[in-house]
Design a protein around this motif. Structure first.
Motif, PDB file in Angstrom:
ATOM      1  N   GLN A 148       0.845  -1.191   0.000  1.00 56.16           N
ATOM      2  CA  GLN A 148       0.000   0.000   0.000  1.00 56.16           C
ATOM      3  C   GLN A 148       0.877   1.236   0.000  1.00 56.16           C
ATOM      4  OE1 GLN A 148      -2.281  -0.664   3.528  1.00 56.16           O
ATOM      5  NE2 GLN A 148      -3.921  -1.678   2.423  1.00 56.16           N
ATOM      6  N   GLY A 149       0.495   2.160  -0.777  1.00 57.58           N
ATOM      7  CA  GLY A 149       1.265   3.398  -0.820  1.00 57.58           C
ATOM      8  C   GLY A 149       0.506   4.431  -1.613  1.00 57.58           C
ATOM      9  N   LYS A 150       0.958   5.620  -1.526  1.00 55.57           N
ATOM     10  CA  LYS A 150       0.324   6.710  -2.267  1.00 55.57           C
ATOM     11  C   LYS A 150       1.202   7.025  -3.458  1.00 55.57           C
ATOM     12  CE  LYS A 150      -1.685   8.597   1.900  1.00 55.57           C
ATOM     13  NZ  LYS A 150      -1.618   9.656   2.893  1.00 55.57           N
ATOM     14  N   ASN A 151       0.643   6.889  -4.634  1.00 50.41           N
ATOM     15  CA  ASN A 151       1.402   7.184  -5.835  1.00 50.41           C
ATOM     16  C   ASN A 151       0.550   8.063  -6.737  1.00 50.41           C
ATOM     17  OD1 ASN A 151       2.660   7.125  -8.396  1.00 50.41           O
ATOM     18  ND2 ASN A 151       3.726   5.239  -7.823  1.00 50.41           N
ATOM     19  N   PRO A 152       0.693   9.383  -6.611  1.00 43.90           N
ATOM     20  CA  PRO A 152      -0.136  10.291  -7.414  1.00 43.90           C
ATOM     21  C   PRO A 152       0.079  10.119  -8.911  1.00 43.90           C
ATOM     22  CG  PRO A 152       1.479  11.517  -6.109  1.00 43.90           C
ATOM     23  CD  PRO A 152       1.599  10.076  -5.729  1.00 43.90           C
ATOM     24  N   ALA A 207      -4.079   6.329 -14.183  1.00 45.84           N
ATOM     25  CA  ALA A 207      -5.256   5.446 -14.231  1.00 45.84           C
ATOM     26  C   ALA A 207      -6.447   6.109 -14.908  1.00 45.84           C
ATOM     27  CB  ALA A 207      -5.632   5.012 -12.810  1.00 45.84           C
ATOM     28  N   PHE A 208      -6.544   7.420 -14.823  1.00 47.50           N
ATOM     29  CA  PHE A 208      -7.693   8.134 -15.385  1.00 47.50           C
ATOM     30  C   PHE A 208      -7.365   8.863 -16.691  1.00 47.50           C
ATOM     31  CE2 PHE A 208      -8.651   7.658 -10.873  1.00 47.50           C
ATOM     32  CZ  PHE A 208      -9.883   7.021 -10.971  1.00 47.50           C
ATOM     33  N   MET A 209      -6.245   8.578 -17.300  1.00 47.48           N
ATOM     34  CA  MET A 209      -5.830   9.248 -18.532  1.00 47.48           C
ATOM     35  C   MET A 209      -6.746   8.937 -19.712  1.00 47.48           C
ATOM     36  SD  MET A 209      -3.544  11.483 -18.904  1.00 47.48           S
ATOM     37  CE  MET A 209      -2.819  12.292 -17.520  1.00 47.48           C
ATOM     38  N   GLY A 210      -7.602   7.946 -19.583  1.00 48.75           N
ATOM     39  CA  GLY A 210      -8.555   7.668 -20.650  1.00 48.75           C
ATOM     40  C   GLY A 210      -9.483   8.844 -20.913  1.00 48.75           C
ATOM     41  N   GLU A 211      -9.539   9.769 -19.974  1.00 47.61           N
ATOM     42  CA  GLU A 211     -10.394  10.949 -20.123  1.00 47.61           C
ATOM     43  C   GLU A 211      -9.635  12.124 -20.753  1.00 47.61           C
ATOM     44  OE1 GLU A 211     -13.607  10.632 -19.430  1.00 47.61           O
ATOM     45  OE2 GLU A 211     -13.114   8.574 -18.845  1.00 47.61           O
ATOM     46  N   ALA A 212      -8.352  11.937 -21.045  1.00 46.84           N
ATOM     47  CA  ALA A 212      -7.535  13.010 -21.611  1.00 46.84           C
ATOM     48  C   ALA A 212      -6.913  12.528 -22.916  1.00 46.84           C
ATOM     49  CB  ALA A 212      -6.450  13.412 -20.619  1.00 46.84           C
TER      50      ALA A 212
END
Length: 191
Positions: free
Chosen positions: A95-99, A105-110
């Motif tokens: 587990q970790g935070k990886n901005p 992951a959401f680049m399908g919207e760009a």
């Protein structure tokens, strides 16, 4: 919470000033644990209040005064207790935070070109960072004389993890770039 134990671990090797702790942290633990100098100084104050370390003010005439921190027997016990405690497991490790990955992951919207540029930048920046790791094994070999073979054995195991992660991240970036470039080539052929 682990930050304080990392600092105790470093102080277990040598007494140091806060400045030296920050420098030592940046040259060793920062490869797998991020902390700012403010966080380090805050932890040093907290640990001193807990009795895990003591500090001595050294007066200097030609330089600013300095504070040298040393681990106490209570600090050594806290370090050994932490080292002896059951591990929290792989799930916590994973587990970790990886901005960066969250954004990807959401680049399908760009636009795909934005994602491709992100991956090029990641690869280039990571290559630059990875080059700083090249001297780690040489440094570890030098430190073995000071800290001993048993201590350095574990530092070498941690460095080995870093080598594998470095290789995996660069391979991942290359493969991700190929996927996006191939898809762009396919869509250009359709036009």
């Amino acid at each position: 919470m682990s930050l304080r134990y990392g600092l105790l671990g470093l102080l277990n090797y040598n007494s140091m000033t806060g400045y030296e702790m920050v420098k030592e942290f940046d040259e060793s633990l920062a490869y797998f644990w991020h902390a700012t100098s403010q966080q380090i100084y805050k932890e040093l104050d907290t640990m001193e209040k807990c009795g895990w370390l003591v500090s001595e003010r050294i007066m200097q005439t030609e330089k600013p005064n300095k504070r040298v921190y040393s681990i106490t027997p209570n600090g050594k016990k806290a370090l050994v207790d932490w080292l002896s405690a059951p591990e929290e497991g792989v799930k916590k490790f994973m587990q970790g935070k990886n901005p960066f990955l969250m954004r990807l992951a959401f680049m399908g919207e760009a636009d795909d070109d934005i994602a491709l540029q992100m991956l090029y930048d990641f690869r280039n920046q990571y290559l630059t960072f990875a080059n700083t790791l090249d001297g780690v094994n040489d440094m570890l070999a030098e430190e073995e004389a000071n800290l001993g073979r048993k201590v350095m054995k574990y530092w070498k195991i941690v460095a080995l993890h870093g080598e594998y992660i470095r290789k995996a991240r660069l391979e991942w970036a290359e493969e991700a770039i190929v996927i996006l470039e191939n898809e762009r080539d396919d869509s250009n052929e359709e036009d």
